[in-house]
Design a protein around this motif. Structure first.
Motif, PDB file in Angstrom:
ATOM      1  N   ALA A  37      22.345   5.182 -34.037  1.00 47.49           N
ATOM      2  CA  ALA A  37      23.724   5.437 -34.461  1.00 47.49           C
ATOM      3  C   ALA A  37      24.332   6.553 -33.623  1.00 47.49           C
ATOM      4  O   ALA A  37      25.486   6.444 -33.166  1.00 47.49           O
ATOM      5  N   MET A  38      23.579   7.608 -33.389  1.00 44.19           N
ATOM      6  CA  MET A  38      24.074   8.721 -32.570  1.00 44.19           C
ATOM      7  C   MET A  38      24.324   8.275 -31.125  1.00 44.19           C
ATOM      8  O   MET A  38      25.289   8.695 -30.486  1.00 44.19           O
ATOM      9  N   PHE A  39      23.455   7.424 -30.608  1.00 43.75           N
ATOM     10  CA  PHE A  39      23.613   6.938 -29.237  1.00 43.75           C
ATOM     11  C   PHE A  39      24.913   6.150 -29.085  1.00 43.75           C
ATOM     12  O   PHE A  39      25.694   6.391 -28.159  1.00 43.75           O
ATOM     13  N   ILE A  40      25.153   5.222 -29.988  1.00 41.68           N
ATOM     14  CA  ILE A  40      26.380   4.420 -29.915  1.00 41.68           C
ATOM     15  C   ILE A  40      27.600   5.313 -30.066  1.00 41.68           C
ATOM     16  O   ILE A  40      28.579   5.185 -29.324  1.00 41.68           O
ATOM     17  N   MET A  41      27.547   6.241 -30.997  1.00 39.78           N
ATOM     18  CA  MET A  41      28.664   7.162 -31.180  1.00 39.78           C
ATOM     19  C   MET A  41      28.874   7.984 -29.906  1.00 39.78           C
ATOM     20  O   MET A  41      30.009   8.138 -29.436  1.00 39.78           O
ATOM     21  N   GLY A  42      27.806   8.488 -29.339  1.00 38.00           N
ATOM     22  CA  GLY A  42      27.899   9.307 -28.133  1.00 38.00           C
ATOM     23  C   GLY A  42      28.451   8.546 -26.939  1.00 38.00           C
ATOM     24  O   GLY A  42      29.235   9.096 -26.154  1.00 38.00           O
ATOM     25  N   GLN A  43      28.051   7.298 -26.797  1.00 36.28           N
ATOM     26  CA  GLN A  43      28.561   6.490 -25.686  1.00 36.28           C
ATOM     27  C   GLN A  43      30.068   6.310 -25.793  1.00 36.28           C
ATOM     28  O   GLN A  43      30.800   6.437 -24.808  1.00 36.28           O
ATOM     29  N   ALA A  74      30.307   7.644 -37.160  1.00 39.01           N
ATOM     30  CA  ALA A  74      30.151   9.008 -37.682  1.00 39.01           C
ATOM     31  C   ALA A  74      29.633   9.011 -39.115  1.00 39.01           C
ATOM     32  O   ALA A  74      29.076  10.007 -39.575  1.00 39.01           O
ATOM     33  N   ARG A  75      29.797   7.913 -39.802  1.00 41.39           N
ATOM     34  CA  ARG A  75      29.330   7.826 -41.195  1.00 41.39           C
ATOM     35  C   ARG A  75      27.870   7.380 -41.302  1.00 41.39           C
ATOM     36  O   ARG A  75      27.273   7.484 -42.354  1.00 41.39           O
ATOM     37  N   LEU A  76      27.306   6.871 -40.230  1.00 46.02           N
ATOM     38  CA  LEU A  76      26.028   6.176 -40.334  1.00 46.02           C
ATOM     39  C   LEU A  76      24.728   6.962 -40.202  1.00 46.02           C
ATOM     40  O   LEU A  76      23.777   6.632 -40.903  1.00 46.02           O
ATOM     41  N   PRO A  77      24.594   7.927 -39.322  1.00 45.69           N
ATOM     42  CA  PRO A  77      23.245   8.457 -39.072  1.00 45.69           C
ATOM     43  C   PRO A  77      22.613   9.205 -40.227  1.00 45.69           C
ATOM     44  O   PRO A  77      21.392   9.291 -40.314  1.00 45.69           O
ATOM     45  N   TRP A  78      23.403   9.726 -41.119  1.00 45.85           N
ATOM     46  CA  TRP A  78      22.917  10.697 -42.110  1.00 45.85           C
ATOM     47  C   TRP A  78      21.848  10.159 -43.050  1.00 45.85           C
ATOM     48  O   TRP A  78      20.916  10.901 -43.388  1.00 45.85           O
ATOM     49  N   PRO A  79      21.891   8.913 -43.497  1.00 43.91           N
ATOM     50  CA  PRO A  79      20.787   8.424 -44.344  1.00 43.91           C
ATOM     51  C   PRO A  79      19.446   8.362 -43.615  1.00 43.91           C
ATOM     52  O   PRO A  79      18.403   8.271 -44.251  1.00 43.91           O
ATOM     53  N   GLY A  80      19.473   8.446 -42.287  1.00 48.21           N
ATOM     54  CA  GLY A  80      18.229   8.416 -41.516  1.00 48.21           C
ATOM     55  C   GLY A  80      17.500   9.740 -41.479  1.00 48.21           C
ATOM     56  O   GLY A  80      16.383   9.827 -40.977  1.00 48.21           O
ATOM     57  N   PHE A  81      18.112  10.782 -42.009  1.00 46.29           N
ATOM     58  CA  PHE A  81      17.457  12.091 -42.055  1.00 46.29           C
ATOM     59  C   PHE A  81      16.752  12.230 -43.397  1.00 46.29           C
ATOM     60  O   PHE A  81      17.195  12.951 -44.290  1.00 46.29           O
TER      61      PHE A  81
END
Length: 150
Positions: A37-43, A74-81
């Motif tokens: 998710a962070m990668f796609i957001m960063g790209q 921006a809403r997606l990565p957080w459940p992965g922590f």
């Protein structure tokens, strides 16, 4: 590009509809999920950054599409922590888990800034886009400074 954006948004919607505890069969899956998710957001954020910094031609349609993807991602990565993932990534600082309230605040700042970036991109005004980009970039930097190993 529109197909990729549509697939990303569809994946985001599906992911948000699934409870976090049911998403990950293994802790490694959670790490892979959040990093993806962070990668796609960063790209997509990088594409906008290239435009606002004069390294790529300004394309209002491409900027709007990338900003919309950033807002969704921006809403997606957080459940992965989740628990038991703190030692699986060299990028994640332990402060994510030891100061979870501050980390949650940082994630919420991004989730609040990203839709403003998308709205600014839709104005087709480079100055408006630059201002929103800088604000959003500041939320990214703050989180990376506090919660990510470089």
């Amino acid at each position: 590009m529109k197909v990729v954006a549509t697939l990303a948004v569809a994946a985001a919607a599906f992911t948000l509809a699934t409870p976090a505890s049911a998403q990950f069969a293994k802790p490694e899956d959670a790490v892979k999920y959040r990093q993806s998710a962070m990668f796609i957001m960063g790209q997509n954020f990088g594409r906008i950054g290239a435009m606002v910094n004069g390294k790529a031609p300004y394309d209002p349609a491409a900027a709007a599409l990338s900003a919309e993807i950033v807002a969704e991602m921006a809403r997606l990565p957080w459940p992965g922590f989740v628990a038991n993932t703190d030692k699986l990534s060299q990028k994640a600082k332990s402060e994510i888990w030891t100061d979870a309230a501050k980390f949650k605040e940082a994630s919420e700042r991004l989730q609040n800034a990203a839709p403003k970036l998308a709205a600014a991109a839709k104005t087709n005004n480079m100055d408006t886009l630059k201002a929103a980009f800088q604000d959003t970039a500041g939320t990214c930097k703050n989180c990376h400074d506090n919660f990510r190993n470089q």
